[in-house]
Scaffold this motif. Structure first.
Motif, PDB file in Angstrom:
ATOM      1  N   LEU A 114       0.916  -1.072  -0.040  1.00  0.00           N
ATOM      2  CA  LEU A 114      -0.096  -0.001  -0.069  1.00  0.00           C
ATOM      3  C   LEU A 114       0.804   1.484  -0.402  1.00  0.00           C
ATOM      4  CD1 LEU A 114      -2.829  -1.038   2.381  1.00  0.00           C
ATOM      5  CD2 LEU A 114      -3.032  -0.586  -0.295  1.00  0.00           C
ATOM      6  N   LYS A 163      -0.886   0.190  -8.567  1.00  0.00           N
ATOM      7  CA  LYS A 163      -2.122  -0.010  -7.917  1.00  0.00           C
ATOM      8  C   LYS A 163      -2.648  -2.049  -7.323  1.00  0.00           C
ATOM      9  CE  LYS A 163      -3.854   4.436  -7.831  1.00  0.00           C
ATOM     10  NZ  LYS A 163      -2.644   5.114  -8.082  1.00  0.00           N
ATOM     11  N   LEU A 200      -4.094  -2.901  -4.656  1.00  0.00           N
ATOM     12  CA  LEU A 200      -5.741  -2.544  -3.622  1.00  0.00           C
ATOM     13  C   LEU A 200      -7.128  -3.228  -4.615  1.00  0.00           C
ATOM     14  CD1 LEU A 200      -4.612   1.668  -4.963  1.00  0.00           C
ATOM     15  CD2 LEU A 200      -4.868   0.345  -2.389  1.00  0.00           C
ATOM     16  N   ASP A 236     -10.249  -5.053  -3.986  1.00  0.00           N
ATOM     17  CA  ASP A 236     -11.719  -4.958  -4.016  1.00  0.00           C
ATOM     18  C   ASP A 236     -11.269  -5.035  -1.952  1.00  0.00           C
ATOM     19  OD1 ASP A 236     -12.458  -4.287  -6.325  1.00  0.00           O
ATOM     20  OD2 ASP A 236     -13.684  -5.966  -6.724  1.00  0.00           O
ATOM     21  N   SER A 257      -9.301  -2.199  -0.903  1.00  0.00           N
ATOM     22  CA  SER A 257      -9.619  -1.225  -0.928  1.00  0.00           C
ATOM     23  C   SER A 257     -11.199  -0.828  -0.375  1.00  0.00           C
ATOM     24  CB  SER A 257     -10.224  -0.956  -2.481  1.00  0.00           C
ATOM     25  OG  SER A 257      -8.629  -1.018  -3.679  1.00  0.00           O
ATOM     26  N   GLU A 258     -11.679  -1.715   0.102  1.00  0.00           N
ATOM     27  CA  GLU A 258     -13.382  -1.800   0.546  1.00  0.00           C
ATOM     28  C   GLU A 258     -13.376  -0.447   1.960  1.00  0.00           C
ATOM     29  OE1 GLU A 258     -16.232  -4.584   1.454  1.00  0.00           O
ATOM     30  OE2 GLU A 258     -16.463  -4.271  -0.005  1.00  0.00           O
ATOM     31  N   MET A 280     -12.532   2.868   1.174  1.00  0.00           N
ATOM     32  CA  MET A 280     -13.986   3.282   0.082  1.00  0.00           C
ATOM     33  C   MET A 280     -14.947   4.305   0.927  1.00  0.00           C
ATOM     34  SD  MET A 280     -13.311   3.841  -2.928  1.00  0.00           S
ATOM     35  CE  MET A 280     -15.163   3.863  -3.817  1.00  0.00           C
ATOM     36  N   MET A 294      -9.879   6.824   0.347  1.00  0.00           N
ATOM     37  CA  MET A 294      -9.556   6.003  -0.993  1.00  0.00           C
ATOM     38  C   MET A 294      -8.676   7.405  -1.475  1.00  0.00           C
ATOM     39  SD  MET A 294      -9.329   2.792  -2.259  1.00  0.00           S
ATOM     40  CE  MET A 294      -8.606   2.489  -4.128  1.00  0.00           C
TER      41      MET A 294
END
Length: 805
Positions: free
Chosen positions: A229, A238, A241, A243, A246-247, A250, A255
């Motif tokens: 990260l 990326k 990153l 899902d 990232s969640e 987000m 984010m």
């Protein structure tokens, strides 16, 4: 004129908006723009007014020139709308990026890159071609493929896919706003070859990134999540990153720290300027040194759109600072926006551009009034000398002001991003206000530590490792903070996208309120009347939506699901859910786009894994209040596991034949029977919505169809929805006659091939003269029912209507 660039930028942007609505011939646009230019030159008295329509025409013409088909070698002329097996020669516009995701519990890798095409081969003949395309390849390509490298790639070239249902990410529209109209899919890395005059070494920017990767990972575990990260935040990579990773960012509204944006560019520029000023470098020299450095950073991190926007804006600010010109954030923002949109007019319609500029615009517009509120809240007794204040008050005064300043900026940015976050990501995150106060300073510290690490490099390795470990700690704290903030009750929620009209009204009201324009004495009465009218209109529209029931049929990789959006979230139903992959890649995004945060009722009609395999994962993602099934004991392991999961939580219930539950009546299965196949005895439901009957047959086999007909039930329905049984065909001629539908929906899918409606079935159903929709071709089907009747719309634009009975 105060802030003249703001007016000029708005005029130019108006032309880009007109280009979305009207598409006149390019010669006519050029001629009109030239005529207005002549008038601007000749008519001196009207010049101040004519400059605005001129800029509008320039924006309109620029957009049409960039997007129109001009060359006979354009890929849109060469390929058209039909997929083709081709080989292309061109140049890599970027170094291929690696995407990692889970499918069927297996870690998958995919390389993605944009290519500028020069030649294309079809039917063994190389032809000249122009245009950009996106290439996707399973696996990771060789390090010999990097930005600027000539390549030859073979695969299937086609238009990018459109979304199968409203609300999920539109990949085709996203690429078209990047000027890319085709996607090339390859079988693997063996489909790649280096072209003529290939380079032995990557360009300096790519070598710098490789060195920076090694340097920033020194003393750390390269595979560690926080390390990955850090590379994503600092260098724009990326890969990490996914899902799942990232969640939390987000949902907490943090984010943005992973986009090379204003935070990165401003911090790097500020550190460099501070260093040079400490050693007494003159202002102009500082600007001349720092500008190339921040542009190099932008180039090295892949020319990300957000980085380019931020660097242009920072360049404007640094030039003004170097020349000792007074700075104005709004004017600088307008200058940066105008430069970017002249360079690439399609950026106006990209989510990242809109979020970047509206956030900065909000900070510029809303911070001053919010700062006044902050100062009034923290102000003490003006008649009391500071020395007489209690010691604890004096000790806490500065920290409180720093926290309040961060909160003020966070509120201003949140207000600006709120409707756009809801529109593009279907999220409303009140916790963003608190999360950014913690995460943004930590990200700044991590960036400073990484910059210090790069400065120390190989020649001071012990310091490099020290700074890397400090950066790792800051990133670890950011991850932990984001996760913890999302666990606060009501910290975030899924919301449906607001309309463009609602977004426009929101910003108009917000700007009017923050500026005090709405509260001016001469406008108070009119403002109150306008606000009351808007509230009444909103209540009327809300009540109208409550009188409707929507049903959406989603094709899901061989299975299908039906989402029933009724009056009030507690009356919603989800009938079948697909397998785990269907939930992760389609159903999850669809439900979030509908504003679903919890599923009141899930119905599993039968035991086939393609319709029920994701029931447990769905509960983990959203939470399911009740699972409804029949009394049949299907042999499917996935079905049994799902039922056991909900039984253990005391959330599983059974339908009884003939009973009515809400708007649904259970028509089948009747009595006790031996289940030879799951398709022989699935649930058959008929819904009654505002006078409209909708029959759901699931994947009912011929054996099951015969049993249903023998039940002597009235099967008449306006719309019938049927899947494909494993053997045989759905909807026998006798069953169609008994149902007598006005529209038939066959829920088939492109993949696997066995789940496509056969030609024999299509020909037989065509003979009935009843409209038949196949979800493989039409996409999702949305049915809207109300007191006036029903309407049906497919993703490919077909529409049908029926009156109430």
């Amino acid at each position: 004129m105060k802030r003249p660039l703001a007016s000029l930028a708005l005029a130019y942007a108006a032309g880009l908006l007109l280009a979305q609505l009207f598409h006149p011939a390019l010669p006519a646009l050029f001629a009109t723009a030239f005529l207005v230019l002549v008038l601007v030159i000749v008519l001196e008295k009207l010049r101040a007014f004519l400059i605005f329509p001129l800029l509008t025409l320039v924006g309109w013409t620029n957009f049409e020139t960039r997007t129109a088909v001009i060359s006979p070698n354009d890929l849109r002329v060469q390929i058209g709308f039909t997929a083709a097996l081709v080989s292309v020669r061109g140049t890599l516009l970027e170094t291929p990026s690696l995407r990692i995701f889970l499918r069927d519990e297996e870690l998958m890798k995919r390389s993605v890159v944009a290519v500028r095409v020069e030649k294309i081969r079809r039917d063994n003949e190389w032809l000249p071609a122009t245009g950009d395309l996106i290439v996707t390849t399973p696996g990771e390509v060789s390090e010999n493929f990097f930005i600027g490298q000539p390549v030859e790639i073979s695969g299937v070239l086609a238009r990018p896919p459109t979304p199968i249902v409203e609300g999920i990410f539109d990949y085709r529209a996203y690429l078209e706003h990047l000027g890319i109209f085709y996607a090339l899919k390859t079988d693997g890395t063996n489909s790649w070859r280096l072209g003529e005059n290939a380079r032995d070494r990557p360009p300096f920017s790519a070598r710098f990134i490789a060195w920076a990767n090694r340097t920033l990972a020194r003393g750390l575990d390269p595979a560690d999540e926080s390390t990955q990260l850090l590379l994503a935040m600092t260098l724009g990579q990326k890969t990490a990153l996914t899902d799942e990773v990232s969640e939390p960012f987000m949902r907490s509204g943090t984010m943005h720290i992973f986009a090379i944006s204003g935070l990165h560019i401003a911090l790097i520029a500020a550190i460099l300027l501070a260093i040079f000023r400490v050693i007494q470098v003159p202002r102009i020299a500082c600007g001349l040194i720092v500008l190339p450095l921040i542009w190099f950073y932008t180039a090295a991190t892949g020319w990300q759109s957000s980085a380019i926007r931020s660097t242009i804006m920072m360049s404007v600010i640094i030039v003004g600072w170097s020349l000792k010109r007074p700075s104005d954030l709004l004017n600088s923002l307008a200058a940066a926006g105008l430069i970017i949109l002249v360079w690439d007019p399609q950026q106006l319609f990209q989510a990242s551009f809109q979020l970047s500029f509206f956030v900065v615009l909000s900070i510029a517009l809303f911070s001053p009034p919010l700062e006044k509120i902050r100062d009034r809240s923290l102000a003490g007794d003006p008649m009391l000398p500071p020395q007489l204040l209690p010691r604890w008050r004096r000790f806490l005064d500065e920290p409180l002001r720093m926290i309040a300043a961060g909160l003020t900026t966070s509120v201003a940015a949140w207000l600006g991003s709120l409707p756009l976050t809801a529109y593009y990501f279907h999220l409303f995150s009140p916790v963003t206000l608190l999360a950014n106060i913690v995460v943004v300073p930590l990200s700044g510290l991590a960036l400073m530590a990484n910059l210090a690490s790069l400065i120390c490099g190989d020649w001071l390795s012990w310091a490099t490792e020290l700074f890397n470990n400090a950066a790792w700690l800051f990133m670890h704290l950011m991850v932990s903070a984001s996760v913890q903030f999302t666990k606060i009750p009501r910290a975030w929620m899924n919301v449906p996208a607001p309309s463009l009209t609602v977004i426009a009204l929101y910003f108009a009201l917000l700007i009017g309120a923050m500026s005090g324009w709405l509260f001016a004495r001469q406008r108070r009465v009119a403002s109150v009347i306008a606000l009351v009218s808007l509230v009444i209109l909103g209540l009327w529209r809300w009540q109208s939506s409550r009188d409707e029931t929507d049903l959406t049929v989603l094709p899901l990789n061989g299975g299908h699901a039906i989402f029933v959006d009724a009056d009030g979230k507690k009356d919603d139903w989800l009938i079948n859910c697909g397998n785990e992959n269907s939930i992760k890649f389609t159903l999850k995004d669809f439900l979030r786009a509908q504003g679903v945060n919890k599923i009141p009722r899930l119905v599993l009609t039968e035991g086939d894994v393609k319709n029920c395999g994701g029931a447990v994962v769905l509960d983990e993602m959203f939470g399911v209040s009740e699972l409804w099934t029949s009394h049949e004991k299907f042999r499917s392991a996935a079905y049994r596991d799902a039922v056991a999961h909900y039984q253990n939580l005391s959330r599983q219930k059974n339908f009884n034949n003939g009973e009515t539950n809400g708007a649904w009546k259970i028509l089948f299965p009747t009595g006790a029977g031996k289940v030879a196949k799951a398709d022989d005895r699935p649930l058959v439901l008929r819904g009654y919505f505002h006078g409209t009957k909708i029959l759901l047959l699931s994947d009912l086999s011929r054996t099951g169809q015969s049993a249903l007909l023998a039940s002597a039930e009235d099967l008449h329905a306006d719309i019938v929805i049927a899947g494909l049984p494993q053997a045989g065909e759905p909807l026998s001629s006798v069953l169609i006659e008994a149902i007598h539908p006005r529209v038939i929906v066959i829920a088939d899918s492109e993949l696997p091939a066995t789940r496509r409606a056969s030609r024999t079935l299509q020909e037989r159903l065509a003979e009935t003269k009843i409209p038949v929709l196949y979800t493989r071709a039409a996409g999702a089907v949305k049915i809207v029912t109300n007191a006036k009747g029903w309407s049906l719309r497919t993703m490919d634009g077909q529409e049908f209507f029926g009156g109430a009975k």
